[in-house]
Design a protein around this motif. Sequence first.
Motif, PDB file in Angstrom:
ATOM      1  N   GLU A 189      -2.148  13.092   0.319  1.00 36.68           N
ATOM      2  CA  GLU A 189      -2.005  11.761   0.908  1.00 36.68           C
ATOM      3  C   GLU A 189      -3.299  10.966   0.770  1.00 36.68           C
ATOM      4  O   GLU A 189      -3.286   9.792   0.385  1.00 36.68           O
ATOM      5  CB  GLU A 189      -1.636  11.904   2.386  1.00 36.68           C
ATOM      6  N   GLU A 190      -4.424  11.600   1.057  1.00 32.53           N
ATOM      7  CA  GLU A 190      -5.707  10.913   0.983  1.00 32.53           C
ATOM      8  C   GLU A 190      -6.050  10.522  -0.448  1.00 32.53           C
ATOM      9  O   GLU A 190      -6.518   9.402  -0.707  1.00 32.53           O
ATOM     10  CB  GLU A 190      -6.811  11.801   1.555  1.00 32.53           C
ATOM     11  N   PHE A 221       0.831  -1.199   0.000  1.00 29.48           N
ATOM     12  CA  PHE A 221       0.000   0.000   0.000  1.00 29.48           C
ATOM     13  C   PHE A 221       0.870   1.257   0.000  1.00 29.48           C
ATOM     14  O   PHE A 221       0.662   2.184  -0.795  1.00 29.48           O
ATOM     15  CB  PHE A 221      -0.898  -0.035   1.234  1.00 29.48           C
ATOM     16  N   GLU A 222       1.885   1.285   0.865  1.00 31.01           N
ATOM     17  CA  GLU A 222       2.760   2.453   0.966  1.00 31.01           C
ATOM     18  C   GLU A 222       3.604   2.621  -0.292  1.00 31.01           C
ATOM     19  O   GLU A 222       3.856   3.747  -0.741  1.00 31.01           O
ATOM     20  CB  GLU A 222       3.660   2.340   2.194  1.00 31.01           C
ATOM     21  N   VAL A 275      -4.666   4.094  -4.810  1.00 28.94           N
ATOM     22  CA  VAL A 275      -4.242   2.711  -4.551  1.00 28.94           C
ATOM     23  C   VAL A 275      -5.464   1.800  -4.457  1.00 28.94           C
ATOM     24  O   VAL A 275      -5.488   0.705  -5.041  1.00 28.94           O
ATOM     25  CB  VAL A 275      -3.420   2.620  -3.251  1.00 28.94           C
ATOM     26  N   ARG A 291       2.208   9.447  -5.802  1.00 33.77           N
ATOM     27  CA  ARG A 291       2.546  10.822  -5.413  1.00 33.77           C
ATOM     28  C   ARG A 291       3.772  11.326  -6.180  1.00 33.77           C
ATOM     29  O   ARG A 291       3.898  12.521  -6.442  1.00 33.77           O
ATOM     30  CB  ARG A 291       2.794  10.898  -3.904  1.00 33.77           C
ATOM     31  N   LYS A 318       1.336   4.009  -3.032  1.00 31.58           N
ATOM     32  CA  LYS A 318       0.987   5.389  -2.698  1.00 31.58           C
ATOM     33  C   LYS A 318       2.140   6.331  -3.041  1.00 31.58           C
ATOM     34  O   LYS A 318       1.934   7.408  -3.615  1.00 31.58           O
ATOM     35  CB  LYS A 318       0.632   5.477  -1.210  1.00 31.58           C
ATOM     36  N   ALA A 338      -3.977   9.933  -2.821  1.00 27.24           N
ATOM     37  CA  ALA A 338      -3.074   8.853  -3.211  1.00 27.24           C
ATOM     38  C   ALA A 338      -3.591   7.519  -2.666  1.00 27.24           C
ATOM     39  O   ALA A 338      -3.509   6.477  -3.334  1.00 27.24           O
ATOM     40  CB  ALA A 338      -1.662   9.119  -2.701  1.00 27.24           C
ATOM     41  N   GLU A 339      -4.141   7.554  -1.458  1.00 30.49           N
ATOM     42  CA  GLU A 339      -4.707   6.330  -0.877  1.00 30.49           C
ATOM     43  C   GLU A 339      -5.880   5.832  -1.714  1.00 30.49           C
ATOM     44  O   GLU A 339      -5.994   4.622  -1.986  1.00 30.49           O
ATOM     45  CB  GLU A 339      -5.146   6.597   0.563  1.00 30.49           C
TER      46      GLU A 339
END
Length: 232
Positions: free
Chosen positions: A153-154, A137-138, A160, A145, A141, A156-157
Motif C-alpha cells: 500500500e505504501e 489518488f485511490e 502515485v 497495485r 493506487k 503504491a502511494e
Amino acid sequence: MAHESHDTKEALLLAAGELFAERGYDGTSIRAIAEKAKANIAAINYHFGSKDALYASVLGHVCRKVHFADAGYLESVRGAASAQEKANILRDATRAVFAKDFAPGRPAWHTRMIMRSLMEPSPALQKVVHDVFRPEFEALKAIFRAAKPTLTEEDAEFMVFSLAGQEMFYSFAQSGVLILLGRRDYEPAFLEKAIEHVARCVTAALGLPAPSLPDNQSGDLSAFDEEGEHAE
C-alpha cells in the motif's frame, strides 16, 4: 431571467478565478471581483453567500476540470494478458494524467489557482482534497497495485506521488522549462515525448517492460479537449 442569473454567476466565478490566481485570496477584494465581472457587488452574496464560499467554488471548479477519471484502466490492467499489455495500459493512464492539465484551450489561470491553493492552504483546499484529489489518488493506487500485485500500500502511494510529481513539474514549472529549452510553448510532439518518458519511468519502477507506442501516435492531445467554461 434564470439565464441572466446563470450568466452573472458564471461571470463572477471566472472573474474571481482570474483574480484569485493572480493576487491570492487576501489580495482580492469582492469589489474588484464585481467590477471585473461587470456585476453588482451584492450579486456575490446572492449567488455564493460569501467571499469564502466563492473561493471554494472557484477552487472546486478548477480542480474538477483537472480530475483524472479511471476510464476503465483498472479493469483493463486486471484483465491484461501480458506484462507488455499492462505497460501499454499504464502508458495510456499516464497520458490521461497529463491530458487533464494540458488539454487545448485550458486557461492558464487554472494552474496558477491550484499552485496558490497549495501554497496558501484553506478549508476550501481540504474539501477539494477530500472530494476530488482523494478519489484520483485511490484510483491510481489501485491501478498500480493491479499492475504489480506484490506492491505494498505504501509503495503504491509513492508511485502515485511520483507520477503526479512528474506531471506537475511540466505544468507548474512550464515557464522555466520553456526558457531553459529555448521554446515558446509546449508543442504537442514535445508533450507526447514527455509522456513517453514518464510512462517508461513508471513501468520500469514496477518491473514492467517499456510501453510500446500506440498505433495512432500523433503527438496530439486534442482528444482531451476541455468542455466549455461554466459555473458549477
